[in-house]
Scaffold this active site. Sequence first.
Site, PDB file in Angstrom:
ATOM      1  N   ASP A 120      26.381 -36.542   8.278  1.00 44.15           N
ATOM      2  CA  ASP A 120      25.189 -35.514   8.789  1.00 44.15           C
ATOM      3  C   ASP A 120      25.930 -35.006  10.157  1.00 44.15           C
ATOM      4  OD1 ASP A 120      23.060 -36.354   7.279  1.00 44.15           O
ATOM      5  OD2 ASP A 120      23.005 -38.391   8.123  1.00 44.15           O
TER       6      ASP A 120
ATOM      7  N   ASP B  85       0.915  -1.088   0.141  1.00 43.70           N
ATOM      8  CA  ASP B  85      -0.098  -0.132   0.259  1.00 43.70           C
ATOM      9  C   ASP B  85       1.368   1.162  -0.337  1.00 43.70           C
ATOM     10  OD1 ASP B  85      -1.981   1.768   0.124  1.00 43.70           O
ATOM     11  OD2 ASP B  85      -2.908   0.966   1.932  1.00 43.70           O
TER      12      ASP B  85
ATOM     13  N   ASN C 210      27.716 -42.470  -5.090  1.00 42.75           N
ATOM     14  CA  ASN C 210      27.507 -43.466  -3.722  1.00 42.75           C
ATOM     15  C   ASN C 210      26.829 -45.176  -4.826  1.00 42.75           C
ATOM     16  OD1 ASN C 210      29.589 -42.695  -2.352  1.00 42.75           O
ATOM     17  ND2 ASN C 210      28.487 -42.123  -0.349  1.00 42.75           N
TER      18      ASN C 210
END
Length: 905
Positions: A731, A361, A702
């Site tokens: 990980d 706006d 892999n």
Amino acid sequence: MNGKTVFPFFAQKTARETVATEERLKVAAASPADDILCRYRTTIRGLASPAHVEANRARWGDNRIAQGRKKSLFMRLARAFINPFTAILTALAVISFFTDIVLPATDEQDFMTVAVISAMVLLSGILRFCQEMRSDRAAEKLAGMVENTACVLRQNGGWQEIPMENIVAGDIVRLAAGDMVPADCRILQAKDLFISQSAMTGESEPVEKTAGQIVPEKGMAITGIANLAFMGSNVVSGTALAIVVVTGEKTLFGSLAGSLDARREATGFEKGLRSVSWLLIRFMLVMVPVVFIVNGITKGDWLQALLFAISIAVGLTPEMLPMIVTTCLAKGAVAMSRKKTVIKNLGAIQNLGAMDVFCTDKTGTLTCDRVVLERHLDIHGQEDSRVLAFAFLNSFYQTGLKNLMDISIIERTNEACAGDPVLRRLSSGYTKTDEIPFDFERRRMSVAVTRVTGGTLLVTKGAVEEMLAVCRYVQYRGQTVLLTDDIIREIRETVRKLNDDGMRVIAVARKNYETAAPDFCVADESDMILTGYLAFLDPPRESARAAIAALHAHGVGVKILTGDNERVTRAICRQVGLPTGRILTGSDVEEMDDTRLAVEIETADIFARLSPRQKTRIVSALRRNGHIVGYMGDGINDASAMKAADVGISVDTAVDIAKESADVVLLEKDLMVLEEGVIEGRKIYGNMIKYIKMTTSSNFGNMFSVLAASFFLPFLPMAAVQIILLNLIYDTVNIALPWDNVDKAFLARPRRWQASSIRRFMLRIGPISSVFDIATFALMYFIVCPAVFGGSFHALDPVRQAGFIALFQAGWFVESMWTQTLVMQTIRTAGIPFVQSRAAVAVLLASLAGVALASGIPFTVFGEAIGLEPLPAVYFAWLFAMTGSYLALVTLAKKAYIRKYREWL
């Protein structure tokens, strides 16, 4: 919800509690006002004292709803552990455990496989749980900085704005346009009151509410009772006085709290993350059966092949993705909080980064929100105190939504009265009779006042065109004459000149009554006398030009969606550096069907004279065109568009419903913060996509390595437990990624989730690792292992063959960790690692720790337990050479990939 009625309730409460709430509300609807006041020990002037407030709180409960703000410990744990990836790991652990218990000839390693998978699930879940606990606490703390309030009447303090959660049953509240209804209420007085109940019933149109006693018909829905207003709904127009009947968890809103999250269409971030997750799952579901069948056929040991396939599935599962996503989002939210920006919805920070169209706006966002009444003019453009006096009566006596223009009118009149006795006389000596509140369709509001000397005056102010539509006469050259086409042309020309100077103009009209009914309605706004204009100036913010330029520089288009007229809008946009060549108005939008609108909105950047519905329609059309859309607003007319956008942005001074609809709330109106939010969102995306692309490309490579080994090696290249342990270490290293640095070049354009990009990256970069995996197989099978054990595999006895296998597997175990971890430095950036781009210290240390741990395991008792053999020194000389070659080849492949696809991450 989604447009459907949600009653009868299926959410949090028991059936008996829900029935009790409905009965309380029906009793309130059917009772006389005095009886209701007596029941809640209050009066029309409010609760008598703080002691009465606390007594009602103790008896009827407080006004808090925990749902959506605070989750139980069980819910937090469930959210941390239940996701597609942990579900896959859990299923694999169950299968592995089953084969270990039921099938014979399994060894100790199989049990270890179950243990390591379980450890991975626990690690991923616990890390996510801890991170979400931290982020939830931070969000709760930040949410306390954004407070919705209600206007309450209490005898000891009069009318006062208090936090909604402090309201109690028996409080008298005042409702006006833009307010959220703070609790379930019985309406005592109402004037042209329309309330949107879409959050409760799914009805898109607001419904009219009235005062007075109503006996509900049998079978009538509780939301259909006209003298009741419900928590969670919002006032669209009109005013009301109401008594709070039901609060907090006992409200109908409290009953629905569990289903509120389903209201909104999935954002770009949610859709993208979902598509990526399912891409990875589909890839795993295809590759794992292939590995199982090939190994079963070539090795003849189907049980071993099954366990190996399970380990491959674990290796392909990015189980840390939910935790890394949560950590990245929470880190971004905390960073933005330091810039006085509250991220109410964590996903919103990434949507800011993906945003390529920013809609806003004009008033209060591009402008200073510091409206100044510059001029009060008659029809000919001359200063006229009468016009200011009439405007003052309208603004001073209205009880609806007092906007910045009303405040400016009142302040200007108070200042001018000191030196202008005529103005002082004209603006005093009245009592209020009635009012017709503002709404965004009529775009005007009226107040009726009665003179002390007799007679009633209806004063109306509003948008010029809407005012011309209700005026028949005009105050012209000192006389009241008919409003002719020539005079209308003169009026429009005067207004046009003011608009071209950047001023917003509203018109003022009046109508005299010798005697008038006490109640006025919209129909009375007719045959009025146009008196003059008010010209307001709301200068652009100093930061607006720089912020728009910064957004453009970062690939974000800016579109203005305003209810103001096109001339004022053009003047403001010109001052802040927005192109003003083509402007579409609300009437233009209304004439277009969705197909044509989808085309036209791509070439227009300014939309003027829009209704709230048209703003929402434009935002929705942009999203259908594939854009990630942000919308910023602070008024009730912006709330719907904010909900329709991917990310809604508001400010702490906005009306309640705007703040409630927003995903992001600025505690200060500094548009430059938005650019910082865009950059922060892109950093978050960058670090999340690094994990996904590194992990998927490595895992895909892999797969080729495993398939090659399955065909040519007489044994498995790595045991199941070794693959799972390797994946666990890798990980764990990636936990540091949310803190990594992101290249400036990456932040230059919008970023969104694209499964096709991940697939392309995986297919082209992943197989490079297979080249070096196969080279490692050859090195270990033909050079290192024969040198250690004194011969080729088939020439050895079974005992030495077992040692041969253990050493071979140790070689690939360590090589896999080195290549997977060190290649992070190359893949994480499009530039030259360590020269053009450096990883964060946390990432470097985590990578080195991971490599050191994996390299040391074969030399430990634990390594021996999982079938690994200590590696000779010569192996590490070969390993350094292969790793260096691998990183060099990936760098060359990266350059070729970037040249072809013009992207990297």
